[in-house]
Design a protein around this motif. Structure first.
Motif, mmCIF file in Angstrom:
data_model
loop_
_atom_site.group_PDB
_atom_site.id
_atom_site.type_symbol
_atom_site.label_atom_id
_atom_site.label_comp_id
_atom_site.label_asym_id
_atom_site.label_seq_id
_atom_site.Cartn_x
_atom_site.Cartn_y
_atom_site.Cartn_z
ATOM 1 N N MET A 1 0.816 -1.207 0.000
ATOM 2 C CA MET A 1 0.000 0.000 0.000
ATOM 3 C C MET A 1 0.858 1.269 0.000
ATOM 4 O O MET A 1 0.446 2.315 -0.519
ATOM 5 C CB MET A 1 -0.915 -0.003 1.228
ATOM 6 N N ALA A 2 2.078 1.174 0.554
ATOM 7 C CA ALA A 2 2.933 2.359 0.637
ATOM 8 C C ALA A 2 3.824 2.542 -0.581
ATOM 9 O O ALA A 2 4.202 3.674 -0.907
ATOM 10 C CB ALA A 2 3.809 2.276 1.898
ATOM 11 N N VAL A 3 4.167 1.443 -1.274
ATOM 12 C CA VAL A 3 5.166 1.517 -2.339
ATOM 13 C C VAL A 3 4.534 1.432 -3.732
ATOM 14 O O VAL A 3 4.795 2.268 -4.597
ATOM 15 C CB VAL A 3 6.221 0.406 -2.160
ATOM 16 N N LEU A 4 3.695 0.434 -3.951
ATOM 17 C CA LEU A 4 3.162 0.202 -5.295
ATOM 18 C C LEU A 4 2.080 1.219 -5.644
ATOM 19 O O LEU A 4 1.411 1.777 -4.769
ATOM 20 C CB LEU A 4 2.590 -1.216 -5.392
ATOM 21 N N THR A 5 1.912 1.412 -6.926
ATOM 22 C CA THR A 5 0.886 2.316 -7.431
ATOM 23 C C THR A 5 0.261 1.718 -8.689
ATOM 24 O O THR A 5 0.802 0.784 -9.287
ATOM 25 C CB THR A 5 1.474 3.705 -7.781
ATOM 26 N N GLY A 6 -0.875 2.276 -9.072
ATOM 27 C CA GLY A 6 -1.494 1.898 -10.330
ATOM 28 C C GLY A 6 -2.206 0.553 -10.278
ATOM 29 O O GLY A 6 -2.692 0.100 -9.240
ATOM 30 N N THR A 7 -2.228 -0.112 -11.451
ATOM 31 C CA THR A 7 -2.959 -1.367 -11.595
ATOM 32 C C THR A 7 -2.377 -2.473 -10.743
ATOM 33 O O THR A 7 -3.105 -3.293 -10.166
ATOM 34 C CB THR A 7 -2.957 -1.791 -13.078
ATOM 35 N N LEU A 8 -1.059 -2.550 -10.656
ATOM 36 C CA LEU A 8 -0.411 -3.595 -9.860
ATOM 37 C C LEU A 8 -0.804 -3.481 -8.389
ATOM 38 O O LEU A 8 -1.065 -4.491 -7.736
ATOM 39 C CB LEU A 8 1.108 -3.492 -10.013
ATOM 40 N N ARG A 9 -0.866 -2.268 -7.874
ATOM 41 C CA ARG A 9 -1.281 -2.073 -6.485
ATOM 42 C C ARG A 9 -2.722 -2.498 -6.278
ATOM 43 O O ARG A 9 -3.061 -3.167 -5.283
ATOM 44 C CB ARG A 9 -1.107 -0.608 -6.099
ATOM 45 N N THR A 10 -3.580 -2.139 -7.199
ATOM 46 C CA THR A 10 -4.998 -2.517 -7.091
ATOM 47 C C THR A 10 -5.168 -4.027 -7.113
ATOM 48 O O THR A 10 -5.976 -4.589 -6.349
ATOM 49 C CB THR A 10 -5.799 -1.880 -8.231
ATOM 50 N N MET A 11 -4.424 -4.703 -7.971
ATOM 51 C CA MET A 11 -4.526 -6.161 -8.072
ATOM 52 C C MET A 11 -4.101 -6.840 -6.773
ATOM 53 O O MET A 11 -4.792 -7.726 -6.266
ATOM 54 C CB MET A 11 -3.668 -6.652 -9.237
ATOM 55 N N PHE A 12 -2.971 -6.412 -6.211
ATOM 56 C CA PHE A 12 -2.485 -7.017 -4.969
ATOM 57 C C PHE A 12 -3.401 -6.699 -3.790
ATOM 58 O O PHE A 12 -3.646 -7.565 -2.939
ATOM 59 C CB PHE A 12 -1.063 -6.540 -4.670
ATOM 60 N N ILE A 13 -3.906 -5.479 -3.723
ATOM 61 C CA ILE A 13 -4.782 -5.101 -2.622
ATOM 62 C C ILE A 13 -6.077 -5.911 -2.665
ATOM 63 O O ILE A 13 -6.609 -6.332 -1.622
ATOM 64 C CB ILE A 13 -5.076 -3.594 -2.660
ATOM 65 N N ALA A 14 -6.614 -6.151 -3.866
ATOM 66 C CA ALA A 14 -7.835 -6.945 -3.986
ATOM 67 C C ALA A 14 -7.607 -8.374 -3.511
ATOM 68 O O ALA A 14 -8.417 -8.951 -2.775
ATOM 69 C CB ALA A 14 -8.316 -6.928 -5.434
ATOM 70 N N PHE A 15 -6.477 -8.969 -3.911
ATOM 71 C CA PHE A 15 -6.169 -10.341 -3.498
ATOM 72 C C PHE A 15 -5.918 -10.421 -1.999
ATOM 73 O O PHE A 15 -6.459 -11.297 -1.307
ATOM 74 C CB PHE A 15 -4.947 -10.853 -4.261
ATOM 75 N N LEU A 16 -5.107 -9.508 -1.472
ATOM 76 C CA LEU A 16 -4.794 -9.534 -0.043
ATOM 77 C C LEU A 16 -6.010 -9.191 0.807
ATOM 78 O O LEU A 16 -6.149 -9.697 1.929
ATOM 79 C CB LEU A 16 -3.651 -8.560 0.255
ATOM 80 N N GLY A 17 -6.906 -8.325 0.279
ATOM 81 C CA GLY A 17 -8.126 -8.023 1.016
ATOM 82 C C GLY A 17 -8.976 -9.255 1.222
ATOM 83 O O GLY A 17 -9.495 -9.502 2.321
ATOM 84 N N LEU A 18 -9.110 -10.083 0.180
ATOM 85 C CA LEU A 18 -9.846 -11.340 0.306
ATOM 86 C C LEU A 18 -9.127 -12.297 1.250
ATOM 87 O O LEU A 18 -9.758 -12.989 2.054
ATOM 88 C CB LEU A 18 -10.018 -11.977 -1.071
ATOM 89 N N PHE A 19 -7.799 -12.310 1.173
ATOM 90 C CA PHE A 19 -7.023 -13.192 2.048
ATOM 91 C C PHE A 19 -7.240 -12.828 3.518
ATOM 92 O O PHE A 19 -7.428 -13.714 4.369
ATOM 93 C CB PHE A 19 -5.541 -13.086 1.691
ATOM 94 N N HIS A 20 -7.228 -11.525 3.829
ATOM 95 C CA HIS A 20 -7.425 -11.100 5.218
ATOM 96 C C HIS A 20 -8.817 -11.460 5.719
ATOM 97 O O HIS A 20 -8.978 -11.780 6.907
ATOM 98 C CB HIS A 20 -7.210 -9.593 5.330
ATOM 99 N N LYS A 21 -9.807 -11.420 4.864
ATOM 100 C CA LYS A 21 -11.166 -11.749 5.283
ATOM 101 C C LYS A 21 -11.335 -13.242 5.568
ATOM 102 O O LYS A 21 -12.149 -13.631 6.416
ATOM 103 C CB LYS A 21 -12.166 -11.330 4.195
ATOM 104 N N VAL A 22 -10.569 -14.069 4.882
ATOM 105 C CA VAL A 22 -10.753 -15.519 4.991
ATOM 106 C C VAL A 22 -9.811 -16.143 6.016
ATOM 107 O O VAL A 22 -10.129 -17.170 6.611
ATOM 108 C CB VAL A 22 -10.556 -16.167 3.600
ATOM 109 N N TYR A 23 -8.655 -15.518 6.244
ATOM 110 C CA TYR A 23 -7.603 -16.170 7.029
ATOM 111 C C TYR A 23 -8.055 -16.491 8.450
ATOM 112 O O TYR A 23 -7.847 -17.616 8.941
ATOM 113 C CB TYR A 23 -6.357 -15.284 7.067
ATOM 114 N N ALA A 24 -8.652 -15.531 9.140
ATOM 115 C CA ALA A 24 -9.067 -15.757 10.521
ATOM 116 C C ALA A 24 -10.087 -16.891 10.613
ATOM 117 O O ALA A 24 -10.014 -17.739 11.522
ATOM 118 C CB ALA A 24 -9.639 -14.470 11.111
#
Length: 251
Positions: free
Chosen positions: A85-108
């Motif tokens: 979230m602090a380093v990446l920008t643009g499409t690559l950042r959006t792609m990783f944030i979407a994947f990690l957001g789902l991961f955080h919701k499911v992990y617990a």
């Protein structure tokens, strides 16, 4: 031995427990609260706090190695998320944030499910579900799943040993170097073992009277105690705090 001779089977079951024992009905309530807490978590800090609470529960239940590994792995993912979230920008950042957001919701939820599955016996689950008059379709399906997952885990160890004998590595590197052979060595025996295990579990369940309409008996005394109410209270309080914080953030 005295418990057997006197007929006090509940005492016999209680002495066999290791670590904190929770009623299966309490565990189902904790899973429900975990799903809701993950869904309405207002920030990453609340997600990490939820994982820490689940780790404390796992340590109390005797699963301290599993809990420590799960927390360390999730901490690495949290650091990676903050860095992206602090380093990446643009499409690559959006792609990783979407994947990690789902991961955080499911992990617990997955972490708590692993603790529940490894600390719940099928007989205890069936007795608890009969206490609340749960539908047979749900009870039988969930009971078979409780027994099926450990069986698949054992079969996976056998498959890995057989793959090493054929000089095929059961890892990501082995998949990248020999994808066809890796898939063949994993999925073919795993599906065959899964089909055989499903048949054997179904036969064993019917033989043990899983469809018997009469009341079930269990060596372990199934009841909600102080630990159950404390766990449910903490889970409900954490969820309410999240709702309040989320409402304040939206307002």
């Amino acid at each position: 031995m005295s418990a057997v001779l006197s007929g006090d089977y509940s005492t016999l079951g209680n002495t066999a427990r290791k670590g904190l024992w929770l009623d299966p009905r309490t565990k189902l309530f904790l899973i429900l609260m975990c799903v809701l807490s993950s869904m309405f978590a207002p920030s990453l800090e609340y997600q990490f706090t939820l994982v820490l609470l689940i780790a404390v529960l796992g340590v109390l239940c005797g699963k301290w190695k599993y809990s420590v590994k799960a927390v360390c792995f999730y901490a690495v993912i949290c650091v990676l998320t903050v860095w992206i979230m602090a380093v990446l920008t643009g499409t690559l950042r959006t792609m990783f944030i979407a994947f990690l957001g789902l991961f955080h919701k499911v992990y617990a939820c997955g972490m708590l499910a692993g603790i529940v599955l490894s600390t719940t016996k099928v007989s205890e689950f069936l007795s608890a579900m009969n206490r609340i008059y749960a539908p047979k379709k749900f009870v039988i399906t969930f009971a078979v799943m409780l027994r099926y997952i450990p069986t698949i885990r054992e079969d996976w160890h056998f498959i890995k040993d057989a793959m090493r004998m054929r000089d095929v590595s059961p890892s990501l590197g082995g998949f990248l170097s020999h994808p066809g052979m890796t898939v063949e060595c994993i999925y073919v025996p795993l599906l065959m073992m899964a089909s055989r295990a499903a048949d054997e579990l179904s036969i064993a369940s019917v033989t043990r009277g899983i469809e018997n309409p009469g009341p079930r008996t269990c060596l372990v005394q199934i009841k909600c105690g102080g630990a159950d109410f404390a766990a449910m209270g903490i889970a409900a309080a954490f969820f309410m705090i999240e709702l309040c914080m989320r409402g304040g953030a939206i307002g």
